[in-house]
Design a protein around this motif. Structure first.
Motif, mmCIF file in Angstrom:
data_model
loop_
_atom_site.group_PDB
_atom_site.id
_atom_site.type_symbol
_atom_site.label_atom_id
_atom_site.label_comp_id
_atom_site.label_asym_id
_atom_site.label_seq_id
_atom_site.Cartn_x
_atom_site.Cartn_y
_atom_site.Cartn_z
ATOM 1 N N ALA A 1 0.834 -1.202 0.000
ATOM 2 C CA ALA A 1 0.000 0.000 0.000
ATOM 3 C C ALA A 1 0.868 1.251 0.000
ATOM 4 C CB ALA A 1 -0.931 -0.002 1.212
ATOM 5 N N LEU A 2 1.894 1.254 0.817
ATOM 6 C CA LEU A 2 2.798 2.403 0.871
ATOM 7 C C LEU A 2 3.489 2.603 -0.470
ATOM 8 C CD1 LEU A 2 4.290 4.675 2.317
ATOM 9 C CD2 LEU A 2 5.884 2.964 3.236
ATOM 10 N N ALA A 3 3.897 1.516 -1.107
ATOM 11 C CA ALA A 3 4.553 1.614 -2.414
ATOM 12 C C ALA A 3 3.628 2.224 -3.456
ATOM 13 C CB ALA A 3 5.015 0.228 -2.871
ATOM 14 N N LEU A 4 2.353 1.861 -3.424
ATOM 15 C CA LEU A 4 1.398 2.410 -4.386
ATOM 16 C C LEU A 4 1.066 3.867 -4.081
ATOM 17 C CD1 LEU A 4 -0.940 -0.694 -4.789
ATOM 18 C CD2 LEU A 4 0.736 0.196 -6.425
ATOM 19 N N VAL A 5 1.085 4.225 -2.810
ATOM 20 C CA VAL A 5 0.932 5.640 -2.431
ATOM 21 C C VAL A 5 2.113 6.439 -2.967
ATOM 22 C CG1 VAL A 5 1.020 7.252 -0.481
ATOM 23 C CG2 VAL A 5 -0.522 5.290 -0.401
ATOM 24 N N ASN A 6 3.318 5.910 -2.755
ATOM 25 C CA ASN A 6 4.519 6.595 -3.246
ATOM 26 C C ASN A 6 4.514 6.707 -4.767
ATOM 27 O OD1 ASN A 6 5.485 6.866 -0.629
ATOM 28 N ND2 ASN A 6 6.748 5.024 -0.736
ATOM 29 N N SER A 7 4.037 5.673 -5.435
ATOM 30 C CA SER A 7 3.962 5.691 -6.892
ATOM 31 C C SER A 7 2.995 6.768 -7.373
ATOM 32 C CB SER A 7 3.513 4.316 -7.403
ATOM 33 O OG SER A 7 3.420 4.297 -8.808
ATOM 34 N N PHE A 8 1.875 6.894 -6.693
ATOM 35 C CA PHE A 8 0.904 7.934 -7.047
ATOM 36 C C PHE A 8 1.508 9.318 -6.853
ATOM 37 C CE2 PHE A 8 -2.400 10.818 -5.215
ATOM 38 C CZ PHE A 8 -2.992 11.160 -6.426
ATOM 39 N N VAL A 9 2.210 9.496 -5.731
ATOM 40 C CA VAL A 9 2.855 10.794 -5.464
ATOM 41 C C VAL A 9 3.848 11.130 -6.576
ATOM 42 C CG1 VAL A 9 4.386 12.039 -3.895
ATOM 43 C CG2 VAL A 9 2.533 10.657 -2.972
ATOM 44 N N ALA A 10 4.632 10.150 -6.977
ATOM 45 C CA ALA A 10 5.627 10.375 -8.020
ATOM 46 C C ALA A 10 4.973 10.774 -9.337
ATOM 47 C CB ALA A 10 6.483 9.118 -8.214
ATOM 48 N N LYS A 11 3.815 10.199 -9.617
ATOM 49 C CA LYS A 11 3.133 10.498 -10.876
ATOM 50 C C LYS A 11 2.532 11.902 -10.901
ATOM 51 C CE LYS A 11 1.949 5.725 -12.025
ATOM 52 N NZ LYS A 11 0.855 4.722 -12.139
ATOM 53 N N VAL A 12 1.956 12.326 -9.777
ATOM 54 C CA VAL A 12 1.267 13.612 -9.776
ATOM 55 C C VAL A 12 2.165 14.784 -9.409
ATOM 56 C CG1 VAL A 12 -0.966 12.567 -9.289
ATOM 57 C CG2 VAL A 12 0.459 13.340 -7.396
ATOM 58 N N MET A 13 3.244 14.499 -8.673
ATOM 59 C CA MET A 13 4.101 15.581 -8.204
ATOM 60 C C MET A 13 5.378 15.707 -9.001
ATOM 61 S SD MET A 13 2.031 16.651 -6.004
ATOM 62 C CE MET A 13 3.040 18.069 -5.628
ATOM 63 N N GLY A 14 5.776 14.649 -9.688
ATOM 64 C CA GLY A 14 7.021 14.721 -10.448
ATOM 65 C C GLY A 14 8.224 14.599 -9.529
#
Length: 214
Positions: free
Chosen positions: A200-213
């Motif tokens: 779950a944490l990895a997918l949260v981090n992945s989402f952050v990377a996608k939207v924040m750059g």
């Protein structure tokens, strides 16, 4: 017994984890968005889950636990992260209930170290559940962009990381507990729960990377 040799949960699991069956779990209590069936995109939605799970440490577990929500996720990284947090919360609640029942039995046992470790584990999982709930609430209320969104997601990352740490600390408390079925059972269950939280944490981090750059 003289010179009783004690092992940590991690040491025991190194030798026994492959002998311990995977514990099934239900994610029906996780709060996730709903959506009607869409046969035309079902295959793509499922493929998206598998591809996204490839960024986690436990991709097969990730896929198996989230594939059933592919229609609700609809290839949306924010929804996927939210579903993953909800699934993690559901799993942590089940673990806390299990430890709570076990603690009542341990109170009547002769090994006070085991009883103390179990009580500590229950408390730690209580904290982890609160942190996951906060994460899920924040994910439901995401708004804005730029620094506002970055701040909101930073909170989620912090809480999920803390939840994972609390789960890991639970097993640390069993290092001085003599080896036995109860210790192995608790440790193996906690490991499975930690894997779900890690995903779950990895997918949260992945989402952050996608939207924040970067």
């Amino acid at each position: 017994m003289k010179n009783l040799r004690l092992f940590s949960c991690h040491t025991i699991l190194f030798f026994l984890l492959h002998q311990v069956p995977a514990f099934g779990y239900s994610t029906t209590t996780a709060a996730v968005p709903t959506a009607g069936p869409n046969p035309d995109t079902a295959a793509d939605d499922t493929s998206y889950i598998r591809t996204s799970c490839g960024t986690t440490l436990y991709p097969e577990l990730c896929y198996k636990s989230l594939a059933g929500y592919s229609n609700a996720v609809q290839q949306d990284p924010a929804r996927l992260a939210r579903v993953a947090v909800g699934v993690s919360l559901s799993r942590a609640k089940r673990m806390a209930a299990y430890v709570s029942n076990l603690s009542r039995e341990a109170d009547y046992g002769a090994d006070h170290r085991a009883a103390a470790a179990i009580h500590d584990c229950f408390s730690l999982f209580g904290d982890a559940i609160d942190q996951m709930r906060d994460s899920l609430k924040q994910m439901r209320r995401l708004s804005g962009s730029g620094e506002a969104l970055r701040f909101q997601m930073s909170n989620v990352q912090t809480w999920m990381s803390a939840a994972l740490t609390n789960e890991d600390t639970c097993t640390d408390g069993f290092e001085d507990v003599p080896d036995g079925p109860m210790k192995v059972d608790v440790c193996s269950r906690v490991v499975k729960t930690k894997e779900v939280t890690s995903n779950a944490l990895a997918l949260v981090n992945s989402f952050v990377a996608k939207v924040m750059g970067p």
